[in-house]
Design an enzyme around this catalytic site. Structure first.
Site, PDB file in Angstrom:
ATOM      1  N   GLU A   1       0.812  -1.219   0.000  1.00 33.57           N
ATOM      2  CA  GLU A   1       0.000   0.000   0.000  1.00 33.57           C
ATOM      3  C   GLU A   1       0.846   1.270   0.000  1.00 33.57           C
ATOM      4  O   GLU A   1       0.424   2.290  -0.573  1.00 33.57           O
ATOM      5  CB  GLU A   1      -0.944   0.004   1.202  1.00 33.57           C
TER       6      GLU A   1
ATOM      7  N   PHE B   1     -11.508  -7.166  13.872  1.00 30.23           N
ATOM      8  CA  PHE B   1     -10.402  -7.607  13.025  1.00 30.23           C
ATOM      9  C   PHE B   1     -10.063  -6.531  11.989  1.00 30.23           C
ATOM     10  O   PHE B   1     -10.932  -6.036  11.294  1.00 30.23           O
ATOM     11  CB  PHE B   1     -10.772  -8.913  12.314  1.00 30.23           C
ATOM     12  N   GLN B   2      -8.802  -6.176  11.939  1.00 31.77           N
ATOM     13  CA  GLN B   2      -8.273  -5.162  11.020  1.00 31.77           C
ATOM     14  C   GLN B   2      -8.966  -3.799  11.190  1.00 31.77           C
ATOM     15  O   GLN B   2      -9.151  -3.060  10.231  1.00 31.77           O
ATOM     16  CB  GLN B   2      -8.351  -5.626   9.563  1.00 31.77           C
TER      17      GLN B   2
ATOM     18  N   LYS C   1     -17.764  -0.762   5.790  1.00 32.00           N
ATOM     19  CA  LYS C   1     -18.138  -1.843   4.873  1.00 32.00           C
ATOM     20  C   LYS C   1     -19.647  -1.896   4.650  1.00 32.00           C
ATOM     21  O   LYS C   1     -20.108  -2.164   3.521  1.00 32.00           O
ATOM     22  CB  LYS C   1     -17.627  -3.181   5.402  1.00 32.00           C
TER      23      LYS C   1
ATOM     24  N   MET D   1      24.016   9.109   3.094  1.00 32.89           N
ATOM     25  CA  MET D   1      23.971  10.399   3.768  1.00 32.89           C
ATOM     26  C   MET D   1      24.255  10.245   5.256  1.00 32.89           C
ATOM     27  O   MET D   1      24.933  11.092   5.857  1.00 32.89           O
ATOM     28  CB  MET D   1      22.617  11.077   3.554  1.00 32.89           C
TER      29      MET D   1
END
Length: 600
Positions: free
Chosen positions: A69, A131-132, A181, A496
């Site tokens: 993502e 969940f999630q 959802k 760097m």
């Protein structure tokens, strides 16, 4: 910054009675189509799954399936930065959404117009640690212009339309639309165009005429003026107007890291990039100016050093579309809030009226600045270890590709060398993570830029550290026929950080060796890795091989190309004015000029 409103978009009366019933998921897809979106980057998951079903049938909407993502977010950024359009990314709830956070924060810092659409758990489950589940609206509130939570299908068109309006107007930036959802699955009326009603969001675009005239008077009176140009000129599509003002006033121009290409590098009035790794003429022009006209710049610490001691003798004209930036760091003598393109047009006209008898005489100022250019040309010292000079590699990429190419850099030494040694003649040719400094930006940003501008050559100029964070998007490029070119500037270290350790930590290189390119250890072997991803892969270790490899990359358009340039780990970015020496800014730059003034 949160935004509360957008100008209302009226809806035809008939639409109220004839609105079709669509599921929320269908409404998401249809809204994107009606807003003119043609490309989105995303990755499905449970909470966004309903949207992916109608998305499969959307003939006018190309979905590019990423491998992470974060890649979707940076690709949407690259798309937006190359094209000027709003970039769109999609993710599921929980970790899918939180994986977008880095890209959203990056877009917020660099004023990139971005809309992130995320799925959320059922509204009845919110707050139960389902969940999630993650409170992505709360998480992103400090790093978006606005974050929406949508719980009803009927509200989806209005939220998405408002998100695009907010993202693209005023100071551009990211907007999140989080949709539960159940809102995606239920049906509701699809009213288009929706009525957008968010009171309080009214970006100022037209500047006050008295402020314009005051700025024009200061420019006419100045003996040592400088036009300090920031990324706002690029985002505001004001490069032509900037060139007009610069030539009318005769003032020198410096372009920040975010503004490279806003003013042509080849123009005689351009002094280069200011700041920590800026050219000596650009650094000293700002520091010794009696007037700084800041155009879409925010007096970033990488430019000013210690702000209280920056440009002590300069009056400040500060032009920005975001009133929060005005006088945030340096108090403005003449603050101007407005669209930079409109301001430049009005300021040029006001200046002409103020100096009707001819330009101010700043010949002495130019004589001094031209002397600095002659004394301190940008260059580099050849490595003594027999490995490639990274500056040479990047310079040749720019010379062989030309100004019509697009160059997306990661973060670190290679980013600074790409800003310094490629000549930029047009806006939107240089993409980088300026404010957030995000490792992993380059490859997916280049991918997004190539989708937006398929007829341009697009280079990802990346470091071996940055490349390992998002190189899985090469699979996305190979599968979707997105033939970007990737130049891995491989010094086998976190360059760097290693440079700072060399300069400020007695050469104690703690945890900066990556073992990617020097000696017999190559973990991973970038050539084998690139080949596994379906790319043409090349390794270059000698200077005489550089041009041939770049030319082969330019000729190859049937797949992505990855070139592993094995360069010296001892090469450093010069000039360098480190933090904490701003009280002796001028002398420090002069004292350290010999480290980089050798011509190659």
């Amino acid at each position: 910054m949160t935004a509360d409103s957008v100008s209302a978009v009226p809806r035809p009366p008939s639409a109220q009675n004839t609105a079709p019933e669509l599921t929320g998921a269908e409404a998401v897809v249809r809204s994107l189509e009606l807003l003119g979106v043609t490309d989105v980057f995303g990755l499905p998951g449970g909470a966004i799954l309903p949207v992916y079903d109608p998305l499969m049938d959307a003939s006018e909407l190309r979905h590019i399936l990423v491998r992470h993502e974060q890649g979707a977010g940076h690709a949407a950024e690259g798309y937006a930065s190359a094209s000027g359009k709003v970039g769109v990314c999609i993710a599921t709830s929980g970790p899918g959404a939180t994986n977008l956070v880095t890209a959203i924060a990056d877009a917020y810092m660099d004023s990139v117009p971005l809309v992130a659409i995320t799925g959320q758990v059922f509204s009845t489950l919110m707050g139960t640690d389902a969940f999630q589940e993650a409170d992505i609206v709360g998480i992103t509130m400090p790093i978006t212009k606005h974050s929406f939570l949508v719980k009803k299908a009927a509200d989806i068109p209005g939220a998405i339309a408002a998100a695009f309006e907010i993202a693209s107007t005023g100071r551009p930036g990211p907007v999140l639309v989080d949709i539960t959802k159940d809102a995606q699955q239920e049906s509701g009326p699809f009213n288009w165009p929706p009525k957008i009603d968010l009171p309080g969001y009214r970006p100022v675009t037209k500047a006050h005429g008295k402020q314009i005239q005051a700025a024009a008077t200061l420019i006419a009176e100045a003996k040592k003026p400088v036009l300090y140009v920031g990324g706002g000129v690029v985002r505001g599509r004001a490069s032509a107007e900037l060139k007009e003002l610069a030539e009318t006033t005769g003032a020198p121009v410096v372009t920040t890291l975010m503004a490279r290409g806003a003013f042509p590098d080849s123009h005689q009035q351009h002094l280069g990039m200011p700041g920590m790794h800026g050219t000596v003429p650009a650094v000293l022009a700002l520091q010794e100016a009696d007037l700084i006209v800041s155009l879409g710049a925010r007096f970033d610490d990488r430019v000013t050093g210690k702000a209280a001691l920056f440009a002590p003798h300069a009056k400040i004209v500060h032009v920005d579309i975001d009133p929060a930036e005005i006088s945030k760091i340096r108090t403005a003598d003449v603050p101007i809030v407005g669209d930079v393109r409109d301001v430049l047009i009005d300021l040029e006209a006001a200046f002409r009226g103020t100096v009707a008898d001819g330009q101010p005489d700043i010949a002495e100022w130019w004589s001094y600045l031209d002397g600095l250019r002659d004394e301190f040309p940008l260059g580099y010292t050849e490595p003594t270890d027999g490995l490639l000079a990274p500056q040479y590699v990047i310079q040749r990429i720019g010379e062989l590709t030309g100004p019509e190419g697009i160059y997306a850099a990661g973060v670190g030494q290679h980013q600074m060398w790409a800003a310094q040694f490629i000549k930029y003649e047009r806006p939107n040719a240089w993409l980088n993570s300026g404010g957030a400094g995000t490792m992993g930006y380059s490859v997916p940003a280049a991918m997004g830029a190539k989708v937006a501008e398929p007829d341009r050559v697009v280079w990802s100029i990346d470091g071996d550290g940055c490349f390992q964070m998002t190189n899985q998007e090469l699979a996305t490029c190979a599968i979707n026929n997105i033939p970007i070119k990737v130049a891995v500037i491989n010094n086998s270290s976190l360059g760097m950080v290693r440079q700072w350790q060399t300069l400020f930590y007695d050469g104690r290189h703690s945890n900066t060796d990556l073992n990617t390119g020097h000696g017999t250890i190559r973990i991973p072997d970038f050539v084998k890795l690139a080949e596994a991803y379906g790319c043409l892969a090349i390794r270059v270790e000698k200077e005489e091989e550089v041009d041939a490899a770049i030319k082969l990359a330019l000729e190859t358009n049937d797949r992505p190309v990855v070139i592993d340039f094995v360069v010296s780990a001892d090469s450093m970015v010069w000039p360098m004015v480190p933090q904490g020496v701003s009280n002796n800014y001028v002398q420090y730059a002069r004292d350290h000029a010999p480290a980089f003034d050798e011509e190659d």
